[in-house]
Write a protein that holds these residues in place. Structure first.
Motif, mmCIF file in Angstrom:
data_model
loop_
_atom_site.group_PDB
_atom_site.id
_atom_site.type_symbol
_atom_site.label_atom_id
_atom_site.label_comp_id
_atom_site.label_asym_id
_atom_site.label_seq_id
_atom_site.Cartn_x
_atom_site.Cartn_y
_atom_site.Cartn_z
ATOM 1 N N PRO A 20 0.845 -1.205 0.000
ATOM 2 C CA PRO A 20 0.000 0.000 0.000
ATOM 3 C C PRO A 20 0.882 1.258 0.000
ATOM 4 C CG PRO A 20 -0.508 -1.493 1.839
ATOM 5 C CD PRO A 20 0.821 -1.890 1.290
ATOM 6 N N HIS A 22 0.870 5.806 -0.437
ATOM 7 C CA HIS A 22 0.230 7.108 -0.627
ATOM 8 C C HIS A 22 1.356 8.133 -0.738
ATOM 9 C CE1 HIS A 22 -2.583 10.433 -0.393
ATOM 10 N NE2 HIS A 22 -1.833 10.957 0.560
ATOM 11 N N VAL A 49 -0.951 -0.820 -4.247
ATOM 12 C CA VAL A 49 -2.206 -0.078 -4.131
ATOM 13 C C VAL A 49 -1.878 1.400 -3.969
ATOM 14 C CG1 VAL A 49 -4.383 0.170 -2.897
ATOM 15 C CG2 VAL A 49 -3.269 -2.074 -3.029
ATOM 16 N N ASP A 51 -3.162 4.652 -3.186
ATOM 17 C CA ASP A 51 -4.353 5.213 -2.549
ATOM 18 C C ASP A 51 -4.355 6.739 -2.621
ATOM 19 O OD1 ASP A 51 -6.784 5.133 -1.227
ATOM 20 O OD2 ASP A 51 -5.856 5.224 0.758
ATOM 21 N N GLY A 75 -6.646 3.258 -5.696
ATOM 22 C CA GLY A 75 -7.456 3.380 -4.493
ATOM 23 C C GLY A 75 -8.357 4.593 -4.568
ATOM 24 N N THR A 76 -9.033 4.865 -3.488
ATOM 25 C CA THR A 76 -9.975 5.978 -3.441
ATOM 26 C C THR A 76 -9.382 7.222 -2.791
ATOM 27 O OG1 THR A 76 -10.826 5.301 -1.272
ATOM 28 C CG2 THR A 76 -11.869 4.331 -3.220
ATOM 29 N N ASN A 78 -8.900 7.136 0.419
ATOM 30 C CA ASN A 78 -9.363 7.020 1.802
ATOM 31 C C ASN A 78 -9.400 5.556 2.253
ATOM 32 O OD1 ASN A 78 -10.284 8.281 4.199
ATOM 33 N ND2 ASN A 78 -12.394 7.699 3.726
ATOM 34 N N LEU A 79 -8.515 4.748 1.678
ATOM 35 C CA LEU A 79 -8.509 3.330 2.026
ATOM 36 C C LEU A 79 -7.703 3.037 3.283
ATOM 37 C CD1 LEU A 79 -8.054 1.587 -1.464
ATOM 38 C CD2 LEU A 79 -10.136 1.793 -0.101
ATOM 39 N N SER A 84 -6.516 -0.759 1.768
ATOM 40 C CA SER A 84 -5.628 -1.006 0.628
ATOM 41 C C SER A 84 -5.299 -2.486 0.510
ATOM 42 C CB SER A 84 -4.340 -0.189 0.775
ATOM 43 O OG SER A 84 -4.604 1.193 0.710
ATOM 44 N N ARG A 87 -8.355 -4.435 -0.629
ATOM 45 C CA ARG A 87 -8.626 -4.282 -2.061
ATOM 46 C C ARG A 87 -7.664 -5.128 -2.886
ATOM 47 N NH1 ARG A 87 -10.445 1.113 -5.074
ATOM 48 N NH2 ARG A 87 -12.196 0.515 -3.758
#
Length: 282
Positions: A20, A22, A49, A51, A75-76, A78-79, A84, A87
């Motif tokens: 995951p 970001h 992922v 995000d 991602g959105t 906000n996972l 993450s 998903r």
């Protein structure tokens, strides 16, 4: 982008690595480089992922030519960690064969060259096991501190404590952190995450601790090592006192703490733990 395959030529055993992220693309590239440098003959497929990154993470990765294929799962924004991972698991679950593995990694770590092979060898030597690793934190004074991914759980005191990261070889744990974690494919259906209740902290501990109910052993192998390159300073290092909070980023996010104990403890253990719950109210 690499597409997911079942090992070379569509056969064999595959390690599906979930990462995951970001932002922090520079750390992501550093992690992937350390993954490419692994001394292993295993086939590895990376599912990263992204995000809601705003630093062109997906674009940069589409132009990267690495040893192992990378698939970016959008991602959105906000996972958080749990959402993450959940998903990514939904994407790879149809691809998993019984002998495959799932690896959970953090993009702020640099893996030792033998990291993955040590985890695989340890897992194969201990059937039906989930194996964690250790990561060396670098404190501001330059000192290195091994942090185990293993935790002990004291149901009577409602206490969760990290294990000594210097114990040699595989050692047993009650729960495992999702940093440098290897799961057999057979454990995936039982690896349950609840992102709305535990978006970040405690999500990995709750999911792994419950695996023992399905016959899986939780182990930490201190020979599987990494270095954590970017982190928030620990409370131990700074002498901080952690307190309960309603902020999702907090290590003691109230819904996460409550959900962890409700999911981890059996009914009889919950009853015995009541004195510890009521003590702050006296």
């Amino acid at each position: 982008m690499g597409s997911a395959t079942q090992g070379p030529g569509g056969g064999g055993v595959t390690i599906f690595a979930i990462v995951p992220v970001h932002n922090r693309i520079e750390l992501t590239l550093q992690f992937l480089d350390s993954l490419d440098a692994q001394v292993t003959d295993e086939a590895i497929e990376v599912f990263l992922v992204d995000d809601g990154s705003t630093d062109d993470t997906a674009t940069v990765l589409s132009q990267r030519d690495g040893r192992f294929p990378v698939t970016v799962v959008p991602g959105t924004g906000n996972l958080w960690w749990a959402g993450s991972v959940k998903r990514a698991l939904s994407v790879i679950r149809p691809l998993l064969a019984d002998d495959d593995w799932v690896y959970l990694g953090n993009n702020d770590t640099v893996l030792d060259r033998r990291h993955m092979q040590v985890l695989i060898s340890s897992a194969r030597a201990n059937p039906n096991s989930v194996v964690g690793s250790i990561s060396y934190e670098i404190w501001p004074d330059g000192s290195e501190h091994p942090v185990s991914s293993g935790f002990s759980i004291d149901a009577q005191r409602l206490a969760v404590e990290v294990l000594d990261g210097r114990d040699p070889g595989p050692s047993a744990a009650d729960a495992l952190a999702g940093r440098g974690l290897l799961l057999p494919a057979r454990a995936v259906p039982h690896f349950r995450l609840f992102p709305h209740l535990m978006p970040q902290h405690f999500a990995d501990l709750a999911a792994t601790s419950r695996l023992s109910r399905y016959g899986f052993r939780l182990l930490v192998n201190s020979d599987a090592q990494s270095t954590q390159t970017d982190r928030a300073s620990s409370a131990q290092e700074l002498g901080q006192q952690l307190t309960l909070s309603w902020r999702k980023r907090s290590p003691l996010y109230i819904p996460a703490v409550a959900s962890f104990w409700l999911l981890t403890l059996r009914p009889a253990e919950l009853v015995r733990a009541l004195p510890a719950v009521l003590r702050p109210l006296r």
